[in-house]
Scaffold this motif. Structure first.
Motif, PDB file in Angstrom:
ATOM      1  N   UNK A 131     -27.543 -66.368 -28.395  1.00 25.09           N
ATOM      2  CA  UNK A 131     -26.184 -66.889 -28.261  1.00 25.09           C
ATOM      3  C   UNK A 131     -25.622 -67.330 -29.613  1.00 25.09           C
ATOM      4  N   UNK A 132     -26.437 -68.016 -30.392  1.00 26.39           N
ATOM      5  CA  UNK A 132     -25.950 -68.555 -31.662  1.00 26.39           C
ATOM      6  C   UNK A 132     -25.822 -67.476 -32.734  1.00 26.39           C
ATOM      7  N   UNK A 133     -26.788 -66.567 -32.764  1.00 24.79           N
ATOM      8  CA  UNK A 133     -26.809 -65.536 -33.800  1.00 24.79           C
ATOM      9  C   UNK A 133     -25.786 -64.444 -33.533  1.00 24.79           C
ATOM     10  N   UNK A 134     -25.547 -64.132 -32.267  1.00 21.59           N
ATOM     11  CA  UNK A 134     -24.697 -63.002 -31.935  1.00 21.59           C
ATOM     12  C   UNK A 134     -23.209 -63.338 -31.915  1.00 21.59           C
ATOM     13  N   UNK A 135     -22.875 -64.605 -32.122  1.00 26.30           N
ATOM     14  CA  UNK A 135     -21.458 -64.950 -32.235  1.00 26.30           C
ATOM     15  C   UNK A 135     -20.916 -64.403 -33.549  1.00 26.30           C
ATOM     16  N   UNK A 136     -19.765 -63.796 -33.487  1.00 23.73           N
ATOM     17  CA  UNK A 136     -19.183 -63.242 -34.704  1.00 23.73           C
ATOM     18  C   UNK A 136     -19.528 -61.770 -34.863  1.00 23.73           C
ATOM     19  N   UNK A 137     -19.150 -61.199 -36.002  1.00 25.45           N
ATOM     20  CA  UNK A 137     -19.337 -59.769 -36.235  1.00 25.45           C
ATOM     21  C   UNK A 137     -20.780 -59.466 -36.606  1.00 25.45           C
ATOM     22  N   UNK A 138     -21.150 -58.201 -36.479  1.00 26.69           N
ATOM     23  CA  UNK A 138     -22.497 -57.779 -36.862  1.00 26.69           C
ATOM     24  C   UNK A 138     -22.696 -57.804 -38.376  1.00 26.69           C
ATOM     25  N   UNK A 139     -21.609 -57.863 -39.127  1.00 31.17           N
ATOM     26  CA  UNK A 139     -21.720 -57.838 -40.589  1.00 31.17           C
ATOM     27  C   UNK A 139     -22.546 -59.008 -41.126  1.00 31.17           C
ATOM     28  N   UNK A 140     -22.480 -60.154 -40.461  1.00 35.36           N
ATOM     29  CA  UNK A 140     -23.207 -61.321 -40.969  1.00 35.36           C
ATOM     30  C   UNK A 140     -24.409 -61.697 -40.134  1.00 35.36           C
ATOM     31  N   UNK A 141     -24.863 -60.797 -39.254  1.00 40.15           N
ATOM     32  CA  UNK A 141     -25.930 -61.146 -38.332  1.00 40.15           C
ATOM     33  C   UNK A 141     -27.260 -61.390 -39.058  1.00 40.15           C
ATOM     34  N   UNK A 200     -31.027 -59.415 -28.427  1.00 38.14           N
ATOM     35  CA  UNK A 200     -30.445 -59.081 -29.727  1.00 38.14           C
ATOM     36  C   UNK A 200     -30.298 -57.562 -29.846  1.00 38.14           C
ATOM     37  N   UNK A 201     -31.316 -56.817 -29.395  1.00 37.25           N
ATOM     38  CA  UNK A 201     -31.258 -55.355 -29.472  1.00 37.25           C
ATOM     39  C   UNK A 201     -30.085 -54.808 -28.663  1.00 37.25           C
ATOM     40  N   UNK A 202     -29.827 -55.379 -27.500  1.00 34.33           N
ATOM     41  CA  UNK A 202     -28.712 -54.935 -26.662  1.00 34.33           C
ATOM     42  C   UNK A 202     -27.381 -55.125 -27.378  1.00 34.33           C
ATOM     43  N   UNK A 203     -27.287 -56.186 -28.153  1.00 34.43           N
ATOM     44  CA  UNK A 203     -26.041 -56.474 -28.872  1.00 34.43           C
ATOM     45  C   UNK A 203     -25.791 -55.429 -29.967  1.00 34.43           C
ATOM     46  N   UNK A 204     -26.853 -54.877 -30.544  1.00 35.16           N
ATOM     47  CA  UNK A 204     -26.690 -53.888 -31.614  1.00 35.16           C
ATOM     48  C   UNK A 204     -26.130 -52.581 -31.082  1.00 35.16           C
ATOM     49  N   UNK A 205     -26.447 -52.254 -29.829  1.00 31.63           N
ATOM     50  CA  UNK A 205     -25.910 -51.071 -29.164  1.00 31.63           C
ATOM     51  C   UNK A 205     -26.209 -49.792 -29.953  1.00 31.63           C
ATOM     52  N   UNK A 206     -27.459 -49.621 -30.363  1.00 26.20           N
ATOM     53  CA  UNK A 206     -27.909 -48.404 -31.045  1.00 26.20           C
ATOM     54  C   UNK A 206     -29.194 -47.936 -30.367  1.00 26.20           C
ATOM     55  N   UNK A 214     -30.175 -55.223 -43.272  1.00 24.27           N
ATOM     56  CA  UNK A 214     -30.436 -53.797 -43.393  1.00 24.27           C
ATOM     57  C   UNK A 214     -31.257 -53.269 -42.219  1.00 24.27           C
ATOM     58  N   UNK A 215     -32.276 -54.034 -41.816  1.00 26.77           N
ATOM     59  CA  UNK A 215     -33.072 -53.621 -40.658  1.00 26.77           C
ATOM     60  C   UNK A 215     -32.206 -53.469 -39.412  1.00 26.77           C
ATOM     61  N   UNK A 216     -31.268 -54.382 -39.253  1.00 24.17           N
ATOM     62  CA  UNK A 216     -30.493 -54.431 -38.019  1.00 24.17           C
ATOM     63  C   UNK A 216     -29.323 -53.449 -37.972  1.00 24.17           C
ATOM     64  N   UNK A 217     -28.653 -53.212 -39.097  1.00 22.30           N
ATOM     65  CA  UNK A 217     -27.391 -52.471 -39.028  1.00 22.30           C
ATOM     66  C   UNK A 217     -27.271 -51.267 -39.941  1.00 22.30           C
ATOM     67  N   UNK A 218     -28.132 -51.127 -40.935  1.00 17.39           N
ATOM     68  CA  UNK A 218     -27.983 -49.968 -41.831  1.00 17.39           C
ATOM     69  C   UNK A 218     -28.227 -48.661 -41.089  1.00 17.39           C
ATOM     70  N   UNK A 219     -27.536 -47.593 -41.481  1.00 17.32           N
ATOM     71  CA  UNK A 219     -27.761 -46.284 -40.816  1.00 17.32           C
ATOM     72  C   UNK A 219     -29.218 -45.838 -40.976  1.00 17.32           C
TER      73      UNK A 219
END
Length: 205
Positions: free
Chosen positions: A87-97, A147-153, A200-205
């Motif tokens: 809840x706390x980490x996923x608030x806001x954009x994925x850019x700052x996760x 957290x993985x569900x929030x990434x949607x990848x 990078x682990x979470x959002x990089x291509x």
């Protein structure tokens, strides 16, 4: 002649004990956390927990069942701050996760109140397969998958596990093994260096 009180079955808690309510259950959990912290999973027994809580072993079984179930309940209470992470980490954009997750995770370890039970949990999980399975089940179900569900990848779970490996490794070296200079460097310096890697682990291509 007055009728004798009915005998309770062997191993069953008395009516007085079972009616003790939430306060007794909380006392058992507190005793369990202390026992697991001091002795580890393998050397902790239900009898020892009961003795520390001032109850008999049957009452521990009545509330929690097996030692594994007592351990899981104790973990869930001690690990409660970390379970708020999604809840706390996923608030806001994925850019700052990456920074939010790193700061949140290290913040829990920096707090002496939450660090003590976490140390007990990690030590037990490292040395005992049963404790490790309980810890893994709790963390995977309640933290990583959300957290993985929030990434949607497609590889979301792997990404989260890689990020977790990075953070848990730092926690082991800084708070458990206490390797210098990592053990005493300011947390902000760690966040500055580690957050981009976690990101990078979470959002990089």
């Amino acid at each position: 002649m007055t009728d004798a009180a009915p005998r309770r079955g062997r191993g069953r808690p008395s009516r007085t004990q079972t009616e003790a309510g939430p306060a007794t259950r909380d006392r058992i959990l507190e005793a369990a956390r202390e026992e697991f912290s001091e002795r580890g999973y393998e050397k902790t027994s239900v009898r020892g927990i009961a003795k520390s809580a001032g109850v008999d072993s049957a009452l521990v079984h009545h509330y929690f069942g097996t030692k594994e179930q007592v351990f899981e309940a104790a973990i869930e209470v001690a690990f409660a701050p970390a379970l708020d992470a999604p809840e706390m980490v996923l608030k806001g954009s994925l850019d700052g996760i990456g920074e939010r997750l790193t700061r949140f995770f290290l913040g829990i370890w920096e707090n002496p109140t939450s660090r003590t039970p976490l140390l007990a949990i990690v030590r037990s999980a490292v040395h005992n397969d049963t404790a490790a399975a309980v810890f893994r089940r709790l963390v995977v179900a309640q933290v990583m998958r959300r957290v993985a569900d929030r990434l949607d990848v497609p590889d979301g779970e792997l990404r989260v596990e890689l990020a977790a490996a990075q953070l848990v490794g730092i926690a082991m070296l800084r708070y458990v093994i206490k390797v210098e200079p990592l053990a005493s460097v300011d947390m902000e310096r760690i966040v500055a260096r580690v957050a981009p890697v976690v990101q990078g682990h979470l959002t990089n291509p």
